[in-house]
Design an enzyme around this catalytic site. Sequence first.
Site, PDB file in Angstrom:
ATOM      1  N   ALA A   1      -7.819   3.743  -2.882  1.00  0.00           N
ATOM      2  CA  ALA A   1      -8.345   3.222  -3.924  1.00  0.00           C
ATOM      3  C   ALA A   1      -8.224   1.852  -4.471  1.00  0.00           C
ATOM      4  O   ALA A   1      -9.126   1.491  -5.658  1.00  0.00           O
ATOM      5  CB  ALA A   1      -7.138   4.218  -4.335  1.00  0.00           C
ATOM      6  N   ALA A   2      -7.138   1.515  -4.193  1.00  0.00           N
ATOM      7  CA  ALA A   2      -6.931  -0.581  -4.417  1.00  0.00           C
ATOM      8  C   ALA A   2      -8.846  -1.148  -4.227  1.00  0.00           C
ATOM      9  O   ALA A   2      -9.059  -1.838  -5.083  1.00  0.00           O
ATOM     10  CB  ALA A   2      -5.938  -0.860  -3.756  1.00  0.00           C
TER      11      ALA A   2
ATOM     12  N   PRO B   1      -0.711  -2.003   4.017  1.00  0.00           N
ATOM     13  CA  PRO B   1      -1.029  -1.504   4.826  1.00  0.00           C
ATOM     14  C   PRO B   1      -2.448  -0.134   5.088  1.00  0.00           C
ATOM     15  O   PRO B   1      -1.985   0.603   4.109  1.00  0.00           O
ATOM     16  CB  PRO B   1       0.213  -0.679   5.370  1.00  0.00           C
ATOM     17  CG  PRO B   1       0.700  -0.857   4.369  1.00  0.00           C
ATOM     18  CD  PRO B   1       0.348  -2.138   3.619  1.00  0.00           C
TER      19      PRO B   1
ATOM     20  N   GLY C   1      -0.161   5.830   2.969  1.00  0.00           N
ATOM     21  CA  GLY C   1       0.048   6.472   1.839  1.00  0.00           C
ATOM     22  C   GLY C   1       0.661   5.483   0.568  1.00  0.00           C
ATOM     23  O   GLY C   1       1.162   5.536  -0.343  1.00  0.00           O
TER      24      GLY C   1
ATOM     25  N   ASP D   1      -4.511   7.987  -7.419  1.00  0.00           N
ATOM     26  CA  ASP D   1      -4.207   6.349  -7.075  1.00  0.00           C
ATOM     27  C   ASP D   1      -5.265   5.722  -8.229  1.00  0.00           C
ATOM     28  O   ASP D   1      -4.645   4.263  -7.927  1.00  0.00           O
ATOM     29  CB  ASP D   1      -4.365   6.659  -5.410  1.00  0.00           C
ATOM     30  CG  ASP D   1      -3.665   7.671  -4.688  1.00  0.00           C
ATOM     31  OD1 ASP D   1      -2.790   8.246  -5.302  1.00  0.00           O
ATOM     32  OD2 ASP D   1      -3.272   7.521  -3.549  1.00  0.00           O
TER      33      ASP D   1
ATOM     34  N   SER E   1      -4.564   2.640  -0.633  1.00  0.00           N
ATOM     35  CA  SER E   1      -5.224   1.070   0.344  1.00  0.00           C
ATOM     36  C   SER E   1      -6.790   1.728  -0.842  1.00  0.00           C
ATOM     37  O   SER E   1      -7.172   0.823  -0.780  1.00  0.00           O
ATOM     38  CB  SER E   1      -5.231   0.342   1.454  1.00  0.00           C
ATOM     39  OG  SER E   1      -5.852   1.578   2.384  1.00  0.00           O
TER      40      SER E   1
HETATM   41  C1  MEV Z   1      -2.367  10.570  -2.195  1.00  0.00           C
HETATM   42  O1  MEV Z   1      -1.916   9.087  -2.772  1.00  0.00           O
HETATM   43  C2  MEV Z   1      -1.540  11.054  -3.284  1.00  0.00           C
HETATM   44  C3  MEV Z   1      -1.765  13.091  -2.705  1.00  0.00           C
HETATM   45  O2  MEV Z   1      -1.482  13.407  -3.919  1.00  0.00           O
HETATM   46  C4  MEV Z   1      -4.058  13.052  -3.126  1.00  0.00           C
HETATM   47  C5  MEV Z   1      -3.241  12.638  -5.165  1.00  0.00           C
HETATM   48  O3  MEV Z   1      -3.301  12.598  -5.507  1.00  0.00           O
HETATM   49  O4  MEV Z   1      -5.218  12.615  -4.299  1.00  0.00           O
HETATM   50  C6  MEV Z   1      -1.145  13.980  -1.695  1.00  0.00           C
END
Ligand code: MEV
Length: 311
Positions: free
Chosen positions: A94-95, A85, A89, A136, A92
């Site tokens: 980064a993938a 999704p 969080g 990520d 997506s």
């Molecule tokens: C994002 O998935 C996680 C955070 O810690 C940001 C990051 O690590 O870049 C909020």
Amino acid sequence: MRVVKVSAPGKIILSGEHAVVYGYPAILAAVDRRLFVEVKKSKAGFEIIPQEGGTLGRYALEKIKGNLKVKDLRGLKIKIDSQIPIGCGMGSSAAFAVAITAAIFEFLRKPWKPEKINEIAYEIEKKQHGNPSGGDNTISTYGGFLWYRKESEGLKIFRPLEVKELPDFFLINTGKPKENTGEMVTMVKNLYLKFPTRIEELFRKMETVTKEFLRFLLKEESSDLKELIMANEKLLESLGVVSLKTRQLIQKIEKIGGAAKISGAGGVKKGSGIILAYHKDPQFLLNFTQKENLDIFKVKLGVEGVRKENE
Ligand code: MEV
């Protein structure tokens, strides 16, 4: 015609989100939801499907071109297909950054070097989120479970964790946050600038919980997983990254004997993305989400990182 297909996994953060941007450790796990990128030659110039991926896709190509020192990457058709999704969080973006980089490497028959793919994906993530920790893209590249720490821009330390067994985890969707990751990271930064002592104190407490989580995963300590998740969530709530709606939902999960935490940047105005939920008897969670009409799905953690797919 040659077609190259690559996939990269999404992620969840077991402990340490936000603090990880400030050099504190985090534990990340790759999840069995993947993003696929297919690349082939195109006579029509640069094409990307779906078109929403265009801006970031073009930026990614520029970065990859610069890095691999290739002159022209225009005549390509890139197809993105994702089970992750978007903006919830689960990593997506980064993938996407990892998979598109790896797919172009593969298409150009460049050696498959995870360090290089990860490095370029991090640059693409910076364009998308401003100041990411790099966690990520690293978990999406290497997969498994990772202990991750960004000491400085040029030194990011990570180690795979041998996690032999872990109880079932479920993801519940609290709704797409109104804010994106970059905005949430900026919100925490402004808070940090205003109340440095208080926020440092929260980050230090997060580090303590993250280390306890590590000892739990490595079976050095028999901590209560429920307590660990709850402690984590309370600290994230104190940091102000969890919306009221999500906090209320998590309280209800605690009332039925479970625990849940946001995973990733969170969200305050509406939903906070997916939450990671645990109950020693999962049936309680399933009944609860059915009653509340919520999306729930079981996930496998620690799956393979970026990989070539059969064409
Ligand atoms: C994002 O998935 C996680 C955070 O810690 C940001 C990051 O690590 O870049 C909020």
